[in-house]
Enzyme design. Structure first.
Site, mmCIF file in Angstrom:
data_model
loop_
_atom_site.group_PDB
_atom_site.id
_atom_site.type_symbol
_atom_site.label_atom_id
_atom_site.label_comp_id
_atom_site.label_asym_id
_atom_site.label_seq_id
_atom_site.Cartn_x
_atom_site.Cartn_y
_atom_site.Cartn_z
ATOM 1 N N ASP A 288 0.830 -1.208 0.000
ATOM 2 C CA ASP A 288 0.000 0.000 0.000
ATOM 3 C C ASP A 288 0.861 1.253 0.000
ATOM 4 O O ASP A 288 0.466 2.276 0.553
ATOM 5 C CB ASP A 288 -0.897 0.033 1.231
ATOM 6 C CG ASP A 288 -1.672 -1.237 1.416
ATOM 7 O OD1 ASP A 288 -2.320 -1.660 0.450
ATOM 8 O OD2 ASP A 288 -1.617 -1.813 2.504
ATOM 9 N N SER B 107 2.185 6.798 0.731
ATOM 10 C CA SER B 107 1.429 5.889 1.565
ATOM 11 C C SER B 107 0.007 5.993 1.062
ATOM 12 O O SER B 107 -0.598 7.036 1.124
ATOM 13 C CB SER B 107 1.533 6.313 3.021
ATOM 14 O OG SER B 107 0.587 5.595 3.767
ATOM 15 N N ARG B 108 -0.508 4.877 0.517
ATOM 16 C CA ARG B 108 -1.785 4.993 -0.180
ATOM 17 C C ARG B 108 -2.977 4.981 0.753
ATOM 18 O O ARG B 108 -4.052 5.412 0.367
ATOM 19 C CB ARG B 108 -1.918 3.873 -1.210
ATOM 20 C CG ARG B 108 -0.963 4.089 -2.346
ATOM 21 C CD ARG B 108 -1.186 3.159 -3.502
ATOM 22 N NE ARG B 108 0.007 3.175 -4.338
ATOM 23 C CZ ARG B 108 0.885 2.205 -4.396
ATOM 24 N NH1 ARG B 108 0.691 1.089 -3.729
ATOM 25 N NH2 ARG B 108 1.960 2.306 -5.149
ATOM 26 N N VAL B 109 -2.821 4.464 1.947
ATOM 27 C CA VAL B 109 -3.978 4.453 2.835
ATOM 28 C C VAL B 109 -3.729 5.206 4.125
ATOM 29 O O VAL B 109 -4.647 5.451 4.884
ATOM 30 C CB VAL B 109 -4.422 3.013 3.193
ATOM 31 C CG1 VAL B 109 -4.890 2.284 1.983
ATOM 32 C CG2 VAL B 109 -3.311 2.272 3.891
#
Ligand SMILES: Nc1ncnc2c1ncn2[C@@H]1O[C@H](COP(=O)(O)OP(=O)(O)OP(=O)(O)O)[C@@H](O)[C@H]1O
Ligand SMILES: [Mg+2]
Lengths: 510, 130
Positions: free
Chosen positions: A345, A370-372
């Site tokens: 992620d 940081s995708r989430v």
């Protein structure tokens, strides 16, 4: 009458000495930690098989008239014609809190000389990752204690964040710092007795590393008092490839126990490049077809099924994964790096250039994401650090321009000055994670321009003196930032008063 | 590599020819051997070794080897024959083989399956459980 008793007893004896059925085979060849077996017609995929002398194997290749099997343990005493038996069990490792503070091998056996581990449960090493229904989205923060990461690339519980970079760029250091930070937070949180406090337990899986490095890591954790919240799974370079292949999965099983039992855990796989190499060796010896860079076709599946086991479960706990990948000359487009980037992620990219310039941790802000994580960031960090990433990106762009030496207007110069100060402020020595409230206080001072009048070279010293000042004099303020997790009017007033006071003393000292 | 594969395939085919109604037929085996001698296929030694392996595995499937420490009566052998014949759905013949290392009890081997109710076996399972 005694006759009847005898009858019953003989019946009992018959039942208790019931014949056990095993399926057996014989060794055809043993080479390079892999045994080819005849027979074993009933063996299951991934089943444990028992070799004479106590060694255990795992059946990985089931063919028409032969079984390929990796041997975990000493192959020296195995010879052709030895009898091998199925066990009917899949490989499993001991799990539970009894493992905390211990160093175990890929099979969960202690290797630290502190005696046997009293584990009540075992978990299978290979397990299907949690499905869609039981997962919950990531929205609780996991603080690494590294300011550059917590403010710009935040990580949430249940996330998988890749740490990627060349040899010796500080990948392991970031992971160790994160583990130490969890231990510090645990100590404070557990001592406070807050009911909703959730400690984070850590698992550090060392794959294919030098024994000396592993010892150094253990010593660092012990010195920081973090070992008691940590399980170390060690499959060093001298271990056979089968153990190196299994160690991350064993670590994942140990982590899953915490997750399944409503606790939060963090697992570090250091590193998956070496894991892939160990798997490649096994696959080549098993004569599986090889593909790009001679890795077998299922090396993607190898890592995806491992990393998918990190999750946040609805109504239970979470498992956060920090896989580490080593690149060659910063090439992230090689086979294994691209694979793992696509499974995780987000990534924290460490650059050799930055590292050599003394910017450590050498986090490349432009290439890291940081995708989430941002939904997991606490409000105060968002309030004080929301614009940092943009400012730094602008700084890099302008810095490239400024190299041409043309005259700069005042605005550009101000931006450059500010960028240089942010870069300085993000420098952080190793084994020294910063509590989130301290990060917030420093970033607040940056946002309110307290560092602008300080010479760039003095910024690190100034930040240190601010830290000292806050820890020794303003513990209450820090505690209220930690507990409220947002900038209230009272906190902001407190910060302003402290920063003014500090600024006066700092200026006076010079 | 290719040649080895072909030899393996041929051995498998010859083996299939040698099994009639689920049992190895001596007649067919003699026929196969005669054919190999006459036509002299490539790699005859490898071929015959593979062929031998398949036939031996097949014969082992319909033979129950009863290892025992004490005495075994014919009645016991007959009982085992009956039970195994029923279990594997093929005619299984039992033969006795003394083995004092078992201490007491029986170990029956059919193909690659082993049924064990010996004291030695129980000790081994016990020791691996502790
Ligand atoms: N923030 C830091 N400040 C100062 N020194 C650092 C910092 N981070 C790492 N180092 C130093 O850099 C060196 C390499 O760090 P580390 O072992 O973490 O890198 P790595 O990427 O894991 O290396 P490898 O590829 O060998 O696994 C170590 O000697 C460490 O002391
Ligand atoms: Mg390292």
């Amino acid at each position: 009458m005694s006759n009847v008793i005898e009858q019953i007893e003989s019946q009992i004896a018959k039942l208790s000495s019931k014949a056990v059925k095993k399926n057996t085979g014989t060794i055809r060849t043993v080479a390079d930690g892999v045994a080819k077996l005849d027979g074993l017609s009933d063996v299951m995929y991934n089943e444990m098989v028992q070799f004479p002398g106590g060694a255990i194997g795992i059946a990985l290749n089931l063919e028409e008239d032969e079984v390929g099997c990796v041997v975990l343990g000493d192959v020296a005493q195995l010879k052709e014609g030895d009898e091998v038996a199925t066990t009917g069990k899949l490989l499993s490792v001991p799990v539970g809190k009894a493992l905390l503070g211990r160093v175990v091998d890929a099979l969960g056996r202690p290797v630290d000389g502190k005696g046997p581990i009293d584990a009540k449960e075992t978990y299978p090493v290979e397990k299907i990752a949690p499905g869609i229904m039981v997962r919950k989205s990531v929205n609780q923060p996991l603080f690494t204690g590294i300011m550059a990461i917590d403010s710009m690339i935040p990580i949430g519980r249940g996330q998988r964040e890749l740490i990627i970079g060349d040899r010796g760029t500080g990948k392991t250091t970031i992971c160790i710092d994160t583990i130490i930070n969890q231990a510090r937070i645990n100590k404070v949180g557990l001592a406070s007795g807050a009911k909703d406090f959730r400690p984070v337990y850590s698992i550090y899986v060392a794959v294919g590393q030098k024994q000396s490095n592993v010892v150094r890591t253990i010593a660092a954790l012990e010195a920081a008092g973090a070992l008691e919240y940590t399980v170390i799974v060690s499959a060093p370079a001298a271990d056979n490839p089968a153990n190196q292949y299994l160690a991350p999965f064993s670590g994942a099983a140990i982590g899953e126990w915490f997750m399944e039992n409503g606790m939060d855990a963090l697992i570090v796989y250091d590193d998956l490049s070496k894991h892939a190499v160990a798997y490649r060796q096994i696959s080549l010896i098993l004569k599986r077809p090889s593909g790009r860079e001679a890795y077998p076709g299922d090396v993607f599946y190898l890592h995806s099924r491992l990393l998918e086991r990190a999750a946040r479960l609805d109504g239970k706990g979470s498992l956060t994964a920090l896989p580490v990948i080593e690149t060659q000359a910063g090439d992230v487009s090689a086979y294994i790096p691209t694979n793992v980037i696509s499974i995780t992620d987000g990534q924290i990219f460490l650059e050799t250039d930055l590292f050599n310039q003394g910017i450590r941790p050498a986090v490349s802000v432009g290439l890291s994401v940081s995708r989430v994580g941002s939904s997991a960031q606490i409000k105060v960090t968002k309030q004080v650090g929301g614009k940092l990433k943009g400012e730094l990106a602008q700084f890099r762009e302008l810095a490239a321009f400024a190299q041409f030496g043309s005259d700069l207007d005042a605005k550009t110069k101000a931006q450059l000055d500010r960028g240089a100060r942010i870069v300085e402020l993000f420098k952080q020595p190793q084994l020294n994670p910063l509590a989130i409230e301290m990060q917030a206080a420093i970033l607040w001072a940056l946002q309110k321009n307290y560092f602008d009048s300080i010479d760039t070279k003095q910024v690190v010293a100034a930040a240190n003196s601010l830290k000292d000042y806050l820890t020794t004099r303003k513990a209450d303020l820090l505690a209220s930032i930690r507990n409220e997790a947002k900038l209230s009017d009272a906190i902001e007033a407190g910060l302003k008063a402290s920063a003014d006071e500090w600024k006066a003393t700092f200026a006076a000292k010079k | 590599m290719r040649a080895a594969k072909k030899t393996k395939l041929l051995a498998k085919q010859l083996f299939k020819l040698s099994v009639v109604n689920g049992a190895v037929s001596a007649e067919q085996v003699a026929g196969v051997l005669g054919w190999v001698e006459k036509t002299a296929p490539r790699q005859p030694v490898t071929l015959l070794k593979l062929y031998r392996g398949y036939i031996a595995a097949e014969i082992a499937k319909s033979r129950a080897i009863v290892e025992h420490a004490g005495a075994v009566t014919d009645a016991t052998l007959k009982m085992i024959e009956g039970a195994m014949t029923q279990k594997y759905r093929r005619v299984v013949t039992a033969s006795a083989k003394p083995n004092p290392a078992l201490i007491a009890g029986l170990r029956v081997r059919v193909g690659s399956d082993v049924y064990e109710s010996t004291v030695a076996g129980q000790l081994a399972t016990l020791s691996s459980a502790v």
